[in-house]
Design a protein around this motif. Structure first.
Motif, short mmCIF file in Angstrom:
data_model
loop_
_atom_site.label_atom_id
_atom_site.label_comp_id
_atom_site.label_asym_id
_atom_site.label_seq_id
_atom_site.Cartn_x
_atom_site.Cartn_y
_atom_site.Cartn_z
N ARG A 39 0.81 -1.21 0.00
CA ARG A 39 0.00 0.00 0.00
C ARG A 39 0.85 1.28 0.00
O ARG A 39 0.32 2.36 -0.10
CB ARG A 39 -0.95 0.00 1.18
CG ARG A 39 -2.11 -0.97 1.02
CD ARG A 39 -3.04 -0.94 2.21
NE ARG A 39 -4.34 -1.53 2.03
CZ ARG A 39 -4.59 -2.79 1.70
NH1 ARG A 39 -3.60 -3.60 1.46
NH2 ARG A 39 -5.82 -3.24 1.60
N THR A 40 2.16 1.14 0.14
CA THR A 40 3.04 2.31 0.12
C THR A 40 4.16 2.08 -0.89
O THR A 40 4.48 0.93 -1.22
CB THR A 40 3.67 2.57 1.50
OG1 THR A 40 4.54 1.49 1.82
CG2 THR A 40 2.61 2.74 2.58
N ALA A 41 4.76 3.17 -1.33
CA ALA A 41 5.89 3.06 -2.25
C ALA A 41 7.05 2.31 -1.59
O ALA A 41 7.72 1.51 -2.24
CB ALA A 41 6.34 4.46 -2.70
N LYS A 42 7.24 2.55 -0.31
CA LYS A 42 8.33 1.86 0.40
C LYS A 42 8.10 0.35 0.42
O LYS A 42 9.01 -0.43 0.13
CB LYS A 42 8.44 2.40 1.83
CG LYS A 42 9.57 1.77 2.61
CD LYS A 42 9.65 2.31 4.02
CE LYS A 42 10.75 1.59 4.77
NZ LYS A 42 10.76 1.89 6.17
N THR A 51 14.54 0.86 -5.26
CA THR A 51 14.39 2.02 -4.37
C THR A 51 12.98 2.59 -4.49
O THR A 51 12.33 2.46 -5.55
CB THR A 51 15.39 3.13 -4.74
OG1 THR A 51 15.06 3.68 -6.02
CG2 THR A 51 16.82 2.60 -4.74
N PRO A 52 12.47 3.24 -3.45
CA PRO A 52 11.15 3.87 -3.54
C PRO A 52 11.06 4.89 -4.68
O PRO A 52 9.98 5.08 -5.26
CB PRO A 52 10.98 4.56 -2.18
CG PRO A 52 11.81 3.73 -1.25
CD PRO A 52 13.01 3.31 -2.08
N ALA A 53 12.17 5.50 -5.04
CA ALA A 53 12.16 6.49 -6.13
C ALA A 53 11.75 5.88 -7.46
O ALA A 53 11.26 6.59 -8.35
CB ALA A 53 13.54 7.14 -6.26
N LEU A 77 1.22 11.21 -10.37
CA LEU A 77 2.13 10.06 -10.41
C LEU A 77 3.48 10.58 -9.96
O LEU A 77 4.21 11.21 -10.72
CB LEU A 77 2.19 9.47 -11.82
CG LEU A 77 0.85 9.02 -12.39
CD1 LEU A 77 1.01 8.51 -13.81
CD2 LEU A 77 0.23 7.97 -11.50
N SER A 78 3.77 10.32 -8.71
CA SER A 78 4.96 10.86 -8.07
C SER A 78 5.99 9.77 -7.84
O SER A 78 5.64 8.64 -7.53
CB SER A 78 4.57 11.47 -6.73
OG SER A 78 5.70 11.82 -5.97
N SER A 79 7.25 10.13 -7.96
CA SER A 79 8.30 9.21 -7.55
C SER A 79 8.06 8.88 -6.08
O SER A 79 7.81 9.78 -5.26
CB SER A 79 9.67 9.87 -7.72
OG SER A 79 10.66 9.10 -7.10
N GLY A 80 8.11 7.60 -5.75
CA GLY A 80 7.85 7.16 -4.38
C GLY A 80 8.78 7.76 -3.35
O GLY A 80 8.50 7.72 -2.16
N LEU A 134 10.78 10.86 -12.47
CA LEU A 134 10.66 9.46 -12.89
C LEU A 134 11.41 9.21 -14.20
O LEU A 134 11.74 8.07 -14.51
CB LEU A 134 9.19 9.07 -13.03
CG LEU A 134 8.40 8.97 -11.72
CD1 LEU A 134 6.91 8.86 -12.01
CD2 LEU A 134 8.90 7.81 -10.87
N ALA A 135 11.69 10.27 -14.95
CA ALA A 135 12.37 10.13 -16.24
C ALA A 135 13.79 9.59 -16.11
O ALA A 135 14.33 9.04 -17.07
CB ALA A 135 12.40 11.48 -16.96
N ARG A 136 14.37 9.69 -14.95
CA ARG A 136 15.76 9.24 -14.79
C ARG A 136 15.90 7.72 -14.71
O ARG A 136 17.01 7.19 -14.74
CB ARG A 136 16.40 9.89 -13.57
CG ARG A 136 15.75 9.51 -12.27
CD ARG A 136 16.26 10.33 -11.11
NE ARG A 136 15.39 10.06 -9.98
CZ ARG A 136 15.71 10.27 -8.74
NH1 ARG A 136 16.87 10.78 -8.45
NH2 ARG A 136 14.87 9.99 -7.79
N PHE A 137 14.77 7.01 -14.63
CA PHE A 137 14.81 5.55 -14.52
C PHE A 137 14.36 4.91 -15.83
O PHE A 137 13.38 5.34 -16.43
CB PHE A 137 13.91 5.06 -13.38
CG PHE A 137 14.30 5.62 -12.04
CD1 PHE A 137 15.44 5.19 -11.40
CD2 PHE A 137 13.53 6.61 -11.45
CE1 PHE A 137 15.81 5.72 -10.17
CE2 PHE A 137 13.89 7.15 -10.22
CZ PHE A 137 15.03 6.70 -9.58
#
Length: 170
Positions: A39-42, A51-53, A77-80, A134-137
């Protein structure tokens, strides 16, 4: 990446809805059905060994003018790894102030429960913002309509499939 597959939830109505939208865009993503809810990005990152990111965290906000008109949903839509700056986003989009949507609003607008909100397949069209970080991944992971299911995608595909606006969200 070693992720133990959990029960197959591909037949869950919300996951099926997400898969149908992805297929309409020509995507057959790698779906992971995890043994436990994420339920969480972590939690998702831990389950996937990333990683959460690298998680495209689907957060639903309400642009609420406070004048009695119904709030307007916004999907971020955010990086975690980020905490969203709602004031900055509202200013960038020139919209009413943002507040976190209630669980009931999230379900009504998207058809998903919190923890399984996918970037695509909502019950109604949602204005969407995609975190530029998010573009860095090369690969990011997003919820697939159920708290146990995620799929691999890219930043560019998120922008295309959601008709999203790239925004620095922090």
């Amino acid at each position: 990446m070693s992720v133990e597959q959990g029960p197959d939830r591909a037949d869950h109505p919300a996951v099926s809805r997400v898969l149908a939208v992805l297929a309409a865009f020509g995507h057959t993503p790698q779906i992971r059905h995890l043994p436990d809810a994420v339920r969480t990005a972590k939690a998702a990152a831990e389950a996937l060994g990333i990683t959460p990111a690298e998680i495209a965290n689907s957060l639903v906000f309400a642009a609420d003018a406070g004048d009695g008109t119904p709030p307007v949903p916004l999907l971020v839509l955010s990086s975690g790894g980020h905490r969203v700056d709602t004031i900055k986003i509202a200013d960038t989009l020139e919209c009413a102030p943002l507040r976190q949507a209630t669980p009931e609003e999230v379900r009504a607008w998207t058809g998903f429960a919190i923890g399984g909100v996918a970037p695509v397949g909502s019950l109604s069209p949602l204005r969407t913002v995609v975190d530029v970080s998010l573009a860095r991944f090369a690969v990011v992971w997003a919820a697939a309509g159920h708290s146990h299911s995620v799929f691999a995608t890219t930043y560019d595909d998120l922008l295309t499939m959601t008709a999203g606006t790239p925004v620095e969200v922090v």
